[in-house]
Design an enzyme around this catalytic site. Structure first.
Site, PDB file in Angstrom:
ATOM      1  N   ASP A  47      -7.959 -80.935 -39.911  1.00  0.00           N
ATOM      2  CA  ASP A  47      -7.613 -80.068 -38.801  1.00  0.00           C
ATOM      3  C   ASP A  47      -9.085 -79.134 -38.621  1.00  0.00           C
ATOM      4  OD1 ASP A  47      -6.511 -78.570 -37.023  1.00  0.00           O
ATOM      5  OD2 ASP A  47      -5.120 -77.485 -38.108  1.00  0.00           O
ATOM      6  N   HIS A  90      -0.519 -71.767 -44.956  1.00  0.00           N
ATOM      7  CA  HIS A  90      -0.324 -73.118 -45.351  1.00  0.00           C
ATOM      8  C   HIS A  90      -1.454 -73.447 -46.383  1.00  0.00           C
ATOM      9  CE1 HIS A  90      -1.830 -73.464 -41.240  1.00  0.00           C
ATOM     10  NE2 HIS A  90      -2.599 -73.886 -41.828  1.00  0.00           N
ATOM     11  N   GLN A 158      -0.696 -80.170 -44.121  1.00  0.00           N
ATOM     12  CA  GLN A 158      -0.702 -78.853 -43.917  1.00  0.00           C
ATOM     13  C   GLN A 158       0.672 -78.314 -44.521  1.00  0.00           C
ATOM     14  OE1 GLN A 158      -2.416 -78.901 -40.078  1.00  0.00           O
ATOM     15  NE2 GLN A 158      -3.983 -77.472 -40.603  1.00  0.00           N
ATOM     16  N   ARG A 188      -9.718 -63.559 -40.548  1.00  0.00           N
ATOM     17  CA  ARG A 188      -8.789 -63.836 -39.497  1.00  0.00           C
ATOM     18  C   ARG A 188      -7.527 -64.401 -40.121  1.00  0.00           C
ATOM     19  NH1 ARG A 188      -7.546 -68.748 -37.272  1.00  0.00           N
ATOM     20  NH2 ARG A 188      -7.775 -69.108 -35.139  1.00  0.00           N
ATOM     21  N   ASP A 190      -4.911 -66.531 -40.001  1.00  0.00           N
ATOM     22  CA  ASP A 190      -4.440 -67.632 -39.127  1.00  0.00           C
ATOM     23  C   ASP A 190      -2.899 -67.916 -39.224  1.00  0.00           C
ATOM     24  OD1 ASP A 190      -5.304 -70.498 -37.907  1.00  0.00           O
ATOM     25  OD2 ASP A 190      -4.247 -71.297 -39.723  1.00  0.00           O
ATOM     26  N   GLU A 232      -4.363 -63.585 -35.457  1.00  0.00           N
ATOM     27  CA  GLU A 232      -4.276 -64.720 -34.677  1.00  0.00           C
ATOM     28  C   GLU A 232      -2.963 -65.113 -34.415  1.00  0.00           C
ATOM     29  OE1 GLU A 232      -4.164 -68.993 -33.365  1.00  0.00           O
ATOM     30  OE2 GLU A 232      -3.662 -68.591 -35.690  1.00  0.00           O
ATOM     31  N   HIS A 296     -11.950 -71.824 -30.540  1.00  0.00           N
ATOM     32  CA  HIS A 296     -11.931 -73.256 -30.865  1.00  0.00           C
ATOM     33  C   HIS A 296     -10.791 -74.193 -30.648  1.00  0.00           C
ATOM     34  CE1 HIS A 296      -9.766 -71.829 -34.082  1.00  0.00           C
ATOM     35  NE2 HIS A 296      -9.535 -72.896 -34.689  1.00  0.00           N
ATOM     36  N   ASP A 297      -9.767 -73.516 -30.087  1.00  0.00           N
ATOM     37  CA  ASP A 297      -8.453 -74.125 -29.885  1.00  0.00           C
ATOM     38  C   ASP A 297      -8.358 -74.330 -28.301  1.00  0.00           C
ATOM     39  OD1 ASP A 297      -7.580 -74.367 -32.491  1.00  0.00           O
ATOM     40  OD2 ASP A 297      -6.722 -72.300 -32.811  1.00  0.00           O
ATOM     41  N   ARG A 421      -8.690 -81.184 -29.195  1.00  0.00           N
ATOM     42  CA  ARG A 421      -9.556 -79.877 -29.284  1.00  0.00           C
ATOM     43  C   ARG A 421     -10.842 -80.093 -29.466  1.00  0.00           C
ATOM     44  NH1 ARG A 421      -5.850 -76.628 -33.448  1.00  0.00           N
ATOM     45  NH2 ARG A 421      -5.564 -78.650 -34.247  1.00  0.00           N
TER      46      ARG A 421
HETATM   47  C1  OTU Z   1      -4.255 -71.895 -35.711  1.00  0.00           C
HETATM   48  O1  OTU Z   1      -3.660 -72.161 -34.402  1.00  0.00           O
HETATM   49  C2  OTU Z   1      -5.918 -72.280 -35.645  1.00  0.00           C
HETATM   50  O2  OTU Z   1      -6.598 -71.393 -34.750  1.00  0.00           O
HETATM   51  C3  OTU Z   1      -5.694 -73.970 -35.471  1.00  0.00           C
HETATM   52  O3  OTU Z   1      -7.207 -74.332 -35.328  1.00  0.00           O
HETATM   53  C4  OTU Z   1      -5.271 -74.416 -36.480  1.00  0.00           C
HETATM   54  O4  OTU Z   1      -5.138 -75.814 -36.050  1.00  0.00           O
HETATM   55  C5  OTU Z   1      -3.675 -73.970 -36.928  1.00  0.00           C
HETATM   56  O5  OTU Z   1      -3.629 -72.432 -36.672  1.00  0.00           O
HETATM   57  C6  OTU Z   1      -3.265 -74.395 -37.879  1.00  0.00           C
HETATM   58  O6  OTU Z   1      -4.071 -73.846 -39.154  1.00  0.00           O
HETATM   59  O7  OTU Z   1      -1.133 -73.822 -33.046  1.00  0.00           O
HETATM   60  O8  OTU Z   1      -3.202 -74.942 -31.320  1.00  0.00           O
HETATM   61  O9  OTU Z   1      -0.509 -68.373 -32.670  1.00  0.00           O
HETATM   62  O10 OTU Z   1      -1.417 -70.836 -31.375  1.00  0.00           O
HETATM   63  O11 OTU Z   1      -1.565 -70.214 -34.970  1.00  0.00           O
HETATM   64  C7  OTU Z   1      -3.465 -73.822 -32.329  1.00  0.00           C
HETATM   65  C8  OTU Z   1       0.059 -69.690 -32.932  1.00  0.00           C
HETATM   66  C9  OTU Z   1      -2.315 -73.340 -33.181  1.00  0.00           C
HETATM   67  C10 OTU Z   1      -0.868 -70.957 -32.759  1.00  0.00           C
HETATM   68  C11 OTU Z   1      -1.728 -70.943 -33.777  1.00  0.00           C
HETATM   69  C12 OTU Z   1      -2.292 -72.254 -34.160  1.00  0.00           C
END
Ligand code: OTU
Length: 545
Positions: A47, A90, A158, A188, A190, A232, A296-297, A421
């Site tokens: 991931d 996680h 995860q 950050r 996460d 985040e 990055h998402d 992504r």
């Molecule tokens: C985050 O995002 C990270 O930005 C992702 O890159 C990771 O894959 C994920 O956590 C797991 O570590 O669902 O599509 O606020 O938007 O936590 C991204 C809720 C995600 C989610 C966010 C998550």
């Protein structure tokens, strides 16, 4: 501050390569650098580093923890703060704690949420949202080696930590302070919304999540007081705000500004953007939004359904439209994105792609139409301009400054192929970067445009602090806000369409600006009372002369 983010390997190969690229970051004027998780992680799909096997070890392909600490020091000498992820919801299933739990070590049995059969998972799943429905339906994974179901909100590797176990909090606090001691200045947080679970709820944004973050923050204030948190939480706009306060997360992504700028470009209207930001942009002055155009998402359409309904839009239909528009399926769309986690059951989807491709540069370059290329560049500089001049910390996706397009090769790499992504995470193109000083090139125009905006922001007192007020400008195709800093006031106006837009000049005086104005972007003078035409995608940044 002005932030940028990148993957170490995709940007520069490894940490040593990144050090060589510091002049590029300094030239951009960055003061904050977020590196995607560079930690030890499982081989293959991890991931993008968000499955951490050790918070104290760097992925050996990138370097060592000593290299990372040295980089933090070198960045600080350049006035750049190192930002890393605190992936604390996680760990990977290869983390020592997970290996302990798998081996039946009683010390780690309660580090994760595991169940002997489907009874409890089924009960929870009745109210859970699926986060990665495409590649990983449900929120639990069966582990044959343990004969148990493990809570896995994201991917199967995860494993969600169990914060009801005080040992988990204590252990993660140790990892947090370890990172602070390596010189990390911002963590950050996460997936912060998921850290607490309660049966019968969506297990998102529960009050205990806030308590836990406040407890981490209290420890940071005592033992590592320079450390700040960035939330985040990409969820409902009102829930996002809940995480932001001096005692919890001092900074947070601003997903609403991000999503609704894209909404404005697609609809050519600013009503939803204005309505949803108007009363909700103000934060405690000790806190700040991180204003980004994309992370990055994927991009999710986080607006309040009530705001959309009040403007006469059906929120579900509107999200469908935005998905169709940004995946290029809507007739006439300039965007070239891919759907991410399209859920046929709920009709939900999010969008993946680079800023340039979503803003029309990819499609325009295919046709070679100079006018279309100009419009696409106009869109990119418009939305980055709004983010840069908004108040808070603007955040650049490194490569957006060169107009980097989607990565069509990602699906050839088996570890990445399932996750669209990666379409929006191209490797840094250093050949393109070599053109960043040439004003005749696309790279040169974008790079110069972003640097110019950053320089204006640094130089003018109106941009001190975070006092931003969204205003009504009397034209639904123009977004407007004022900035008030110590010793200066500015009015920013953004035409989100490819057509000229006319504004009533008196409005400028209503917003406390003088009679004689100047646009900081073009240095062009302006007299308030006269009507003003904004060119396609023009951004005006007006101050008193
Ligand atoms: C985050 O995002 C990270 O930005 C992702 O890159 C990771 O894959 C994920 O956590 C797991 O570590 O669902 O599509 O606020 O938007 O936590 C991204 C809720 C995600 C989610 C966010 C998550």
């Amino acid at each position: 501050m002005f932030g940028g983010f990148c993957y170490v390997d995709r940007f520069a190969g490894d940490l040593a390569g990144l050090r060589e690229r510091l002049p590029y970051l300094r030239e951009l004027g960055l003061t904050y650098l977020h590196l995607m998780p560079p930690f030890l992680a499982p081989a293959g799909n991890n991931d993008g580093g968000y499955a951490v096997s050790s918070y104290r070890e760097v992925d050996p392909r990138l370097g060592t923890m000593a290299d990372l600490a040295a980089l933090a020091g070198e960045l600080r000498v350049s006035g750049i703060s190192l930002v890393l992820d605190f992936v604390f919801n996680h760990t990977s299933d290869e983390h020592a704690w997970a290996r302990g739990a798998r081996a039946g070590d009683p010390a780690y049995a309660d580090y994760y949420l595991t169940f002997p059969d489907r009874t409890i998972p089924d009960a929870y799943e009745r109210t859970l949202r699926e986060i990665f429905p495409d590649q990983r339906p449900g929120s639990f994974t069966y582990r044959a080696d343990m004969g148990r179901w493990v809570w896995t909100t994201f991917d199967s590797f995860q494993w969600d930590l169990n914060y009801a176990n005080p040992d988990v909090f204590r252990s993660m606090a140790g990892e947090m302070l370890f990172l602070a001691n390596r010189g990390v200045e911002v963590l950050r947080l996460d997936a912060v919304v998921f850290i607490w679970k309660r049966l019968g709820t969506a297990c998102e944004n529960l009050p205990e999540s806030h308590l836990i973050v406040r407890a981490f923050n209290a420890l940071a204030r005592i033992a590592a007081p320079a450390l700040l948190f960035k939330s985040e939480a990409i969820v409902h706009p009102d829930d996002v705000r809940e995480f932001i306060s001096p005692g919890e997360c001092q900074t947070s992504y601003n997903p609403r500004l991000m999503a609704l700028l894209w909404d404005a470009l697609a609809t050519r209207e600013t009503r939803l953007l204005t309505a949803s930001l108007r009363d909700r942009v103000r934060l405690d002055p000790r806190c700040a939004w991180v204003n980004y155009i994309r992370s990055h998402d994927d991009i999710g359409w986080t607006f309040d359904d009530g705001d959309a309904t009040r403007l006469g839009a059906d929120p579900f239909a509107h999200r469908r439209f935005l998905n169709a528009f940004y995946t290029g399926r809507f007739p006439g769309s300039f965007a070239r994105g891919l759907p991410f986690q399209e859920n046929p059951r709920t009709g939900d989807a999010r969008v993946a792609g680079t800023t340039a491709s979503l803003a029309g540069l990819e499609a325009a370059l295919l046709t070679g139409d100079a006018e279309e290329i100009d419009l696409a560049i106009g869109r990119i500089l418009l939305i980055y301009g709004v983010a840069l001049l908004f108040g808070g910390i603007p955040l650049l996706s490194l490569g957006d400054d060169l107009g980097q397009r989607n990565d069509y090769g990602y699906h050839l790499e088996p570890a990445l192929a399932d996750d669209s992504r990666w379409f929006g995470r191209p490797r840094m193109d250093w050949d393109a970067a070599a053109r960043h000083d040439d004003p005749a090139t696309i790279e040169g125009r974008l790079h110069a445009g972003i640097r110019h905006l950053a320089a204006i922001r640094r130089a003018h007192p109106a941009f001190n602090g975070t006092a931003t007020e969204i205003i009504e400008v009397g034209n639904d195709h123009v977004f407007g806000y004022t900035r008030q800093g110590d010793g200066g006031r500015a009015l920013i106006l953004a035409n989100v369409t490819e057509h000229p837009q006319i504004l009533d000049g008196n409005l400028l005086r209503l917003h406390g600006l003088a009679y004689h104005l100047v646009d900081l972007l073009t240095s062009g003078p302006m007299v308030a009372t006269e009507p003003r035409t904004l060119a396609p995608y023009q951004l005006l940044c007006l101050v008193a002369t």
